[in-house]
Motif scaffolding. Structure first.
Motif, mmCIF file in Angstrom:
data_model
loop_
_atom_site.group_PDB
_atom_site.id
_atom_site.type_symbol
_atom_site.label_atom_id
_atom_site.label_comp_id
_atom_site.label_asym_id
_atom_site.label_seq_id
_atom_site.Cartn_x
_atom_site.Cartn_y
_atom_site.Cartn_z
ATOM 1 N N PHE A 115 0.846 -1.200 0.000
ATOM 2 C CA PHE A 115 0.000 0.000 0.000
ATOM 3 C C PHE A 115 0.882 1.251 0.000
ATOM 4 O O PHE A 115 1.828 1.359 0.768
ATOM 5 C CB PHE A 115 -0.910 0.004 1.244
ATOM 6 N N THR A 116 0.537 2.162 -0.858
ATOM 7 C CA THR A 116 1.269 3.452 -0.871
ATOM 8 C C THR A 116 0.562 4.424 0.070
ATOM 9 O O THR A 116 -0.646 4.329 0.280
ATOM 10 C CB THR A 116 1.301 4.046 -2.289
ATOM 11 N N GLN A 117 1.341 5.311 0.578
ATOM 12 C CA GLN A 117 0.794 6.299 1.511
ATOM 13 C C GLN A 117 -0.053 7.302 0.740
ATOM 14 O O GLN A 117 0.336 7.757 -0.342
ATOM 15 C CB GLN A 117 1.944 7.018 2.246
ATOM 16 N N GLN A 118 -1.202 7.598 1.273
ATOM 17 C CA GLN A 118 -2.083 8.544 0.588
ATOM 18 C C GLN A 118 -1.522 9.955 0.726
ATOM 19 O O GLN A 118 -0.959 10.333 1.759
ATOM 20 C CB GLN A 118 -3.487 8.480 1.180
ATOM 21 N N LYS A 119 -1.704 10.715 -0.348
ATOM 22 C CA LYS A 119 -1.218 12.104 -0.349
ATOM 23 C C LYS A 119 -2.226 12.993 0.353
ATOM 24 O O LYS A 119 -3.427 12.742 0.313
ATOM 25 C CB LYS A 119 -0.986 12.591 -1.775
ATOM 26 N N ARG A 120 -1.726 14.031 0.956
ATOM 27 C CA ARG A 120 -2.590 14.994 1.639
ATOM 28 C C ARG A 120 -3.265 15.884 0.614
ATOM 29 O O ARG A 120 -2.650 16.312 -0.351
ATOM 30 C CB ARG A 120 -1.764 15.879 2.573
ATOM 31 N N LEU A 121 -4.494 16.170 0.866
ATOM 32 C CA LEU A 121 -5.216 17.105 0.016
ATOM 33 C C LEU A 121 -5.115 18.494 0.625
ATOM 34 O O LEU A 121 -5.126 18.665 1.832
ATOM 35 C CB LEU A 121 -6.680 16.697 -0.107
#
Length: 187
Positions: A115-121
């Motif tokens: 799983f890749t880390q989700q980017k901040r919006l």
């Protein structure tokens, strides 16, 4: 008896004097005066003001970089990602070497790598405060004024004098007379 008497009767001489007084006429023409005022000489030199606006920081904050800076930033990010990847692989390799320590490294590594880390919006393109830098050099004004003295020319006019000499005439208005008579008077 008769006594002779001498009677004298005299009349004084009268002198008649006729005079015409001397006459002097003096007129003074006003002087001639000319005044010229040469205009002052003014020279002005200006060095214009200079406004410098540096908005490179604002462009960088909006991720709009120049090619040179973009290459440098991406190269640094790539180098850092390669170092982090190498460190992660070394750490995971060490964990696999110690599989006998009652740990489950394959499961842990599968979860970490799967799983890749989700980017901040969020808004990342708004420049930071005071990202645009300005500097101003004010204009310089050099004014040189050279005044010219007035040119004054004056000419004095001599007075105009007219003189008429006076006259004195003397004449005898009445001649002197002496009348002598002998009168006989009775006493």
């Amino acid at each position: 008896m008769e006594i002779p008497q001498i009677r004298m009767h005299s009349q004084q001489a009268k002198i008649q004097i006729n005079t015409e007084p001397a006459q002097v006429h003096i007129s003074q023409p006003s002087g001639d005066l000319t005044i010229r005022q040469p205009a002052a000489e003014i020279s002005m030199r200006t060095k214009p003001g200079r406004l410098n606006i540096d908005q490179s920081q604002a462009w960088e904050d909006m991720n709009l970089l120049s090619p040179k800076k973009s290459i440098a930033k991406n190269a640094q990010a790539g180098q850092q990602a390669a170092q982090q990847g190498a460190a992660r692989r070394a750490r995971q390799g060490n964990a696999l070497m110690r599989i006998e320590n009652n740990s489950d490294p394959i499961k842990t590594q599968a979860l970490e790598n799967g799983f890749t880390q989700q980017k901040r919006l969020g808004l990342a393109f708004i420049p930071s405060t005071f990202a645009v830098k300005t500097s101003y050099e004010p204009a310089e004004l050099d004014i040189q004024v050279r005044t010219n003295k007035p040119i004054i020319e004056g000419r004095v006019n001599k007075p105009i004098m007219q003189y008429t000499a006076g006259r004195i005439e003397t004449s005898l208005a009445q001649r002197a007379e002496l009348t002598i008579e002998v009168v006989n008077t009775k006493i």
